[in-house]
Design an enzyme around this catalytic site. Sequence first.
Site, short mmCIF file in Angstrom:
data_model
loop_
_atom_site.label_atom_id
_atom_site.label_comp_id
_atom_site.label_asym_id
_atom_site.label_seq_id
_atom_site.Cartn_x
_atom_site.Cartn_y
_atom_site.Cartn_z
N SER A 29 41.47 20.01 4.18
CA SER A 29 41.49 19.00 5.25
C SER A 29 42.48 19.39 6.34
O SER A 29 42.19 19.28 7.54
CB SER A 29 41.88 17.65 4.66
OG SER A 29 40.89 17.19 3.78
N ASP A 327 37.25 13.64 -4.06
CA ASP A 327 36.65 14.94 -4.36
C ASP A 327 36.94 15.40 -5.79
O ASP A 327 36.49 16.47 -6.21
CB ASP A 327 37.16 15.99 -3.37
CG ASP A 327 36.65 15.73 -1.96
OD1 ASP A 327 35.59 15.10 -1.81
OD2 ASP A 327 37.33 16.14 -1.00
N LYS A 354 27.96 13.33 -0.90
CA LYS A 354 28.83 14.50 -0.73
C LYS A 354 27.95 15.77 -0.60
O LYS A 354 26.78 15.67 -0.30
CB LYS A 354 29.81 14.60 -1.90
CG LYS A 354 30.83 13.47 -1.92
CD LYS A 354 31.75 13.55 -0.73
CE LYS A 354 32.66 12.33 -0.65
NZ LYS A 354 33.43 12.30 0.59
C1 S3P Z 1 37.72 14.78 4.12
C2 S3P Z 1 37.35 13.48 3.82
C3 S3P Z 1 36.56 13.12 2.65
C4 S3P Z 1 36.48 14.26 1.63
C5 S3P Z 1 36.23 15.60 2.29
C6 S3P Z 1 37.35 15.91 3.25
C7 S3P Z 1 38.53 15.04 5.33
O1 S3P Z 1 35.24 12.81 3.07
O2 S3P Z 1 35.48 13.99 0.68
O3 S3P Z 1 36.14 16.62 1.34
O4 S3P Z 1 39.08 16.15 5.47
O5 S3P Z 1 38.64 14.13 6.18
P1 S3P Z 1 34.80 11.34 3.55
O6 S3P Z 1 35.40 11.07 4.87
O7 S3P Z 1 33.30 11.40 3.61
O8 S3P Z 1 35.31 10.41 2.49
#
Ligand code: S3P
Length: 446
Positions: A29, A327, A354
């Site tokens: 992220s 995740d 996902k």
């Molecule tokens: C992420 C947010 C999450 C996560 C993804 C990374 C991010 O998704 O599942 O792997 O970096 O903002 P969602 O916003 O769909 O919950």
Amino acid sequence: MNDHPKPQPATSRKSGPLFGKARLPGDKSISHRAFMFGGLASGETRITGLLEGEDVLRTGEAMKAMGARIERNGAEWVIQGTGNGCLLEPAEPLDFGNAGTGVRLTMGLVGTYDMKTHFLGDPSLSKRPMGRVLDPLREMGTQVLKAEPGDRLPITLQGPQRAAPISYRVPMPSAQVKSAVLLAALNTPGVTTVIEPVMTRDHTEKMLAGFGAALEVETDTEGMRHIRIEGQGRLQGQVIAVPGDPSSAGFPLVAALIVPGSDITIENVLMNPTRTGLILTLQEMGADIELMNRRSAGGEDVADLRVRSSELKGVRVPPERAPSMIDEYPVLAVAASFAEGETLMEGLEELRVKESDRLSAVANGLKANGVDCTEGETTLSVRGAPEGRGLGGGTVETHLDHRIAMSFLILGLATAKPVTVDDRAMIATSFPEFMRLMTDLGAEIE
Ligand code: S3P
């Protein structure tokens, strides 16, 4: 980065104790955001510890296509950004491969630019819903010139001449949606407000403030977060050290817990409280996880985790914990397969959208390997077999999902019979070093 390579199966088998130190790749992220915000800010951004996975590299390519200069210089990535408001119309479609974060955040970023941008993805990304990002963008004035039914990729956006600031309550717990609106706000006059009923990972807020955005966060008496950002300000390049990815840490962590006699240390793990739900849950299950050398690095808490194999017991994982471990459910389900009793995971609706329908993919993979589990509409219950007695022997369909592939390769390290996954290729999207890191600890995977 090929989109349709021949599947490459992989198999893991019962391993002797895992030992040693593991140093993780950078947080996914934060790495996406480092490329994006560095590419947008004025002046130079230097990044160390970046995750060089395919997903993040796609984001880097997209920023280059819009005018940023990005180069790798030894261990450092050096970026000359365009300046806020100065992205260029990309000449070619932006292909995000498997990367949901990359495509959703970039749609927000360019959605308020008076230019046309085409977005593409691989078959997994093309099945995922984009309406959650397009809806607020439409309110700000973005036109969706082209989209597949259900607001799916390929998508073409055209931003307005002058975007409208909005107040937007995020309808599902999603850091990607929150972030897309905040990024759209950067090229919008006035103050845009994002209201977040359930807190999700806060890297966008923290990092944008670090780059100099006029952003403030307030939590009201009901616990809702109000994030206000004033658009069209200057962003200034930064020096960023990306900490190790706690989601990737989940794989060696669970491996060490379930392989008897193991004792490993995972170094430099991001401990931001919006990301530590897995550690908390495993500790409740009886996991021996020692947080060592807690420190602050680049505005985030980090720690080294010493993990020793443990006898686990089943627990109920409450729905409100989901955003802090969204995740990590696949690998938690693997840990639960070795626990005494039932582990009940609730509030899993987001797992359906996902990289694959992770709720079904996990349940089917567990069943294929003899694990007793029940898939509900938004729940998963796993009844474990301590020591993995009678488990394994199955082949798991990964559905182009890196975390399904890695989780089931971890399962096979402690089951009676080996576990095979149909394709390891997607692991490179988030954790290219996974195989080597695990085999260096003593895992038998090939
Ligand atoms: C992420 C947010 C999450 C996560 C993804 C990374 C991010 O998704 O599942 O792997 O970096 O903002 P969602 O916003 O769909 O919950």
